[in-house]
Design an enzyme around this catalytic site. Structure first.
Site, PDB file in Angstrom:
ATOM      1  N   CYS A  63     132.926 -58.125 -10.378  1.00 48.55           N
ATOM      2  CA  CYS A  63     133.508 -59.149  -9.497  1.00 48.55           C
ATOM      3  C   CYS A  63     135.025 -59.282  -9.512  1.00 48.55           C
ATOM      4  CB  CYS A  63     132.901 -60.516  -9.829  1.00 48.55           C
ATOM      5  SG  CYS A  63     131.120 -60.526 -10.075  1.00 48.55           S
ATOM      6  N   HIS A  78     137.358 -66.969  -8.144  1.00 47.12           N
ATOM      7  CA  HIS A  78     137.182 -66.082  -9.294  1.00 47.12           C
ATOM      8  C   HIS A  78     138.415 -65.240  -9.632  1.00 47.12           C
ATOM      9  CE1 HIS A  78     133.962 -63.628 -11.706  1.00 47.12           C
ATOM     10  NE2 HIS A  78     134.585 -64.532 -12.440  1.00 47.12           N
TER      11      HIS A  78
END
Length: 568
Positions: free
Chosen positions: A83, A139
């Protein structure tokens, strides 16, 4: 009448006389046309074989398919294996190794982020006059306010700071030590540059993301060019008793009775909600008269984690490996682009493209000059996407992870890889084409909400059923996974990725000169690599100090601060 007014009238008469009234109107209309709206849709942990445009019948994705068939299917679209590194590369146009972001993804309360001296994609677009919005997952850091999305180029942010949240309660759980219990906190925010605050709403996260995206489009009403990243939490697994959360299990059982594995059926339900979201966003763009002048990109941030940590039963079949690995199943992402600006749509592209290319590509598409962009690794793919030219990219660094001793790169049709997870280098997921599954109906895609609004575009050549099916066949990867495959854990493996996309035959012994060339290519990037910036969880970030919510925790003043003195 003053002289300036007379001069303008005279110029207008000359233009009309020279070009004719209709041409003048066309010229004025073109001159006033806004830069294209850009909608970037990023889904989380989706497998290669989980979109039905790649040939699987198991999970129909009609809206995604309609987008793909009407645009360009990007069959060699590369990401990073996990990610945060992927999102860093996407937003910076730089390989993650340059900024120390190549390692394990950011954890809750981890004191780091993309370096503040790096300009991100939304800031570049904002300089061109765009209104910029992030809806969904961030994120990329939030230890101080300056690391949060609305301090990094987004005008508004609605979503979560961390890598995943539960779909209804919107909690993020973080493990801080093997001998300590998980800590948890609420993680749904509505931010502007001057205010950061939690947003308390306990509806299904995919629907909340959709509603927010539709609201932004309606409020904009084609008044200003917008850049919106719709960053879905789906189809990432979450924490707790039910790691695969669906909106309505009864509906899912009725929609997917052919999927016997309950976990895989839930995954299909998560995919269904996300596919429906795309249909709603496309309809909103159409209703706002924005679709004709929009660029819509769809991609997964990496391959699916079929098994192991946060497994979601995704299928990367027939590609080898999965999330966290540098095999194709981890870094070759399902992706497509649609725009009415594309001159040769409805095609499958096998040109090499990487996440870092989107920043220069979209910046140029938005009217920017490539010369404005410094110290990036991305190349401008806009002429390639619009005109169907050969990709300017001939090589790509997939990653160097100096902690896990893993590295990989591609030059032409050869790929070098070394050092990957021992347990995650096999072939995972279903082939999606069991005889018991309902037969794929391309008509459902072409008549979906997405297909319906695209079909209404003036002067757009909408694909026929035979053209769409032809694209589906062309984008499907044909190869057969082997049981006796090279491991590539200690020594390098070399694959002909064009003729052996499933990475079954190691050619390093036959082509040592190619191995040497790729090793040299990787070595050159190792010289400019920043060491990984991963840091231990900071106990001062504990949500208990912030009314149970994950918030920036450094350089912040809290009245009657409950935190220990060392945290202040």
């Amino acid at each position: 009448m003053e002289a300036r007014t007379k001069l303008l009238l005279l110029m207008g008469m000359i233009v009309i006389a020279s070009f004719g009234t209709h041409k003048l109107i066309s010229w004025v209309s073109h001159s006033a046309k806004k830069n294209p709206h850009i909608i970037l849709i990023v889904v989380d942990d989706m497998g290669w074989n989980d979109v039905s445009f790649h040939g699987a019948d198991e999970i129909p994705t009609p809206n995604i398919d309609a987008l793909a068939y009407s645009g360009v299917i990007l069959n060699r679209h590369y990401t990073l294996p996990i990610c945060t590194p992927s999102r860093s590369s996407l937003m910076t146009g730089r390989y993650a190794i340059r900024d120390g972001m190549q390692g394990w993804p950011l954890g809750g309360g981890e004191p780091r982020g993309v370096p503040l001296n790096i300009t991100l994609l939304p800031e570049y677009l904002r300089r061109l006059g765009y209104s910029t919005h992030l809806v969904g997952k961030w994120h990329l850091g939030y230890m101080t306010k300056d690391y949060t999305p609305t301090r990094r180029g987004f005008d508004t942010f609605y979503g979560c700071y961390n890598g995943w949240i539960t779909y209804f309660s919107h909690l993020h759980f973080q493990k801080v030590a093997d001998d300590l219990p998980l800590i948890s906190g609420y993680d749904l925010h509505r931010d502007k540059p001057e205010t950061l605050k939690p947003e308390y709403d306990y509806n299904y996260m995919t629907d909340l993301i959709t509603d927010e995206a539709v609201r932004i489009i309606k409020d904009n009403g084609n008044k200003k060019s917008i850049f919106m990243e719709i960053s879905h939490v789906a189809v990432h697994a979450s924490e707790g008793n039910d790691t695969l959360e669906v909106r309505n299990m009864t509906e899912i059982d009725e929609s997917f009775p052919h999927i016997k594995d309950i976990s895989r059926r839930k995954y299909a339900g998560m995919m269904k909600a996300m596919d429906e979201s795309i249909g709603q966003v496309m309809k909103a763009l159409s209703d706002a008269n924005m679709l004709e002048n929009s660029i819509i990109i769809f991609m997964s941030d990496n391959g699916g984690p079929t098994i192991g940590l946060y497994e979601n039963t995704a299928s990367n079949y027939p590609l080898r490996g999965m999330k966290q690995t540098l095999f194709e199943g981890g870094v070759r992402s399902a992706a497509c682009i649609f725009s009415n600006l594309i001159k040769f749509p409805s095609r499958v592209s096998n040109g090499l493209i990487h996440l870092v290319d989107w920043l220069p590509t979209l910046y140029v598409a938005a009217g920017g000059k490539i010369e404005d962009l410094k110290d990036i690794d991305g190349v401008n793919q806009w002429p390639t996407l619009v005109n169907g030219q050969e990709s300017p990219r001939k090589s790509v660094l997939l990653n160097i992870d100096e902690v896990r001793h893993a590295e990989s790169a591609v030059i032409g049709h050869h790929k070098l890889i070394r050092g990957t997870e021992v347990d995650n280098n096999d072939y995972y997921g279903t082939n999606g084409n069991d005889a018991s599954y309902p037969r794929y109906r391309v008509e459902s895609a072409l008549s979906s909400p997405t297909g319906s609004v695209i079909k209404q575009l003036p002067n757009f050549k909408f694909p026929s059923t035979s053209e769409a099916m032809g694209m589906r066949r062309k984008s499907a990867i044909k190869c057969h996974p082997h049981t006796n495959h090279p491991k590539c854990i200690i020594s390098h493996c070399l694959f002909d990725i064009e003729n052996d996309p499933c990475e079954t035959q190691d050619l390093s012994g036959k082509h040592p000169e190619v191995v040497e060339s790729l090793q040299s290519f990787i070595h050159d990037y190792r010289l400019v690599m920043m060491k990984q910036t991963n840091a231990p969880h900071d106990p001062c970030s504990n949500p208990k100090y912030f009314n149970g919510t994950w918030m920036p925790w450094r350089e912040i003043h809290i009245p009657n601060d409950p935190r220990p003195t060392k945290c202040k």
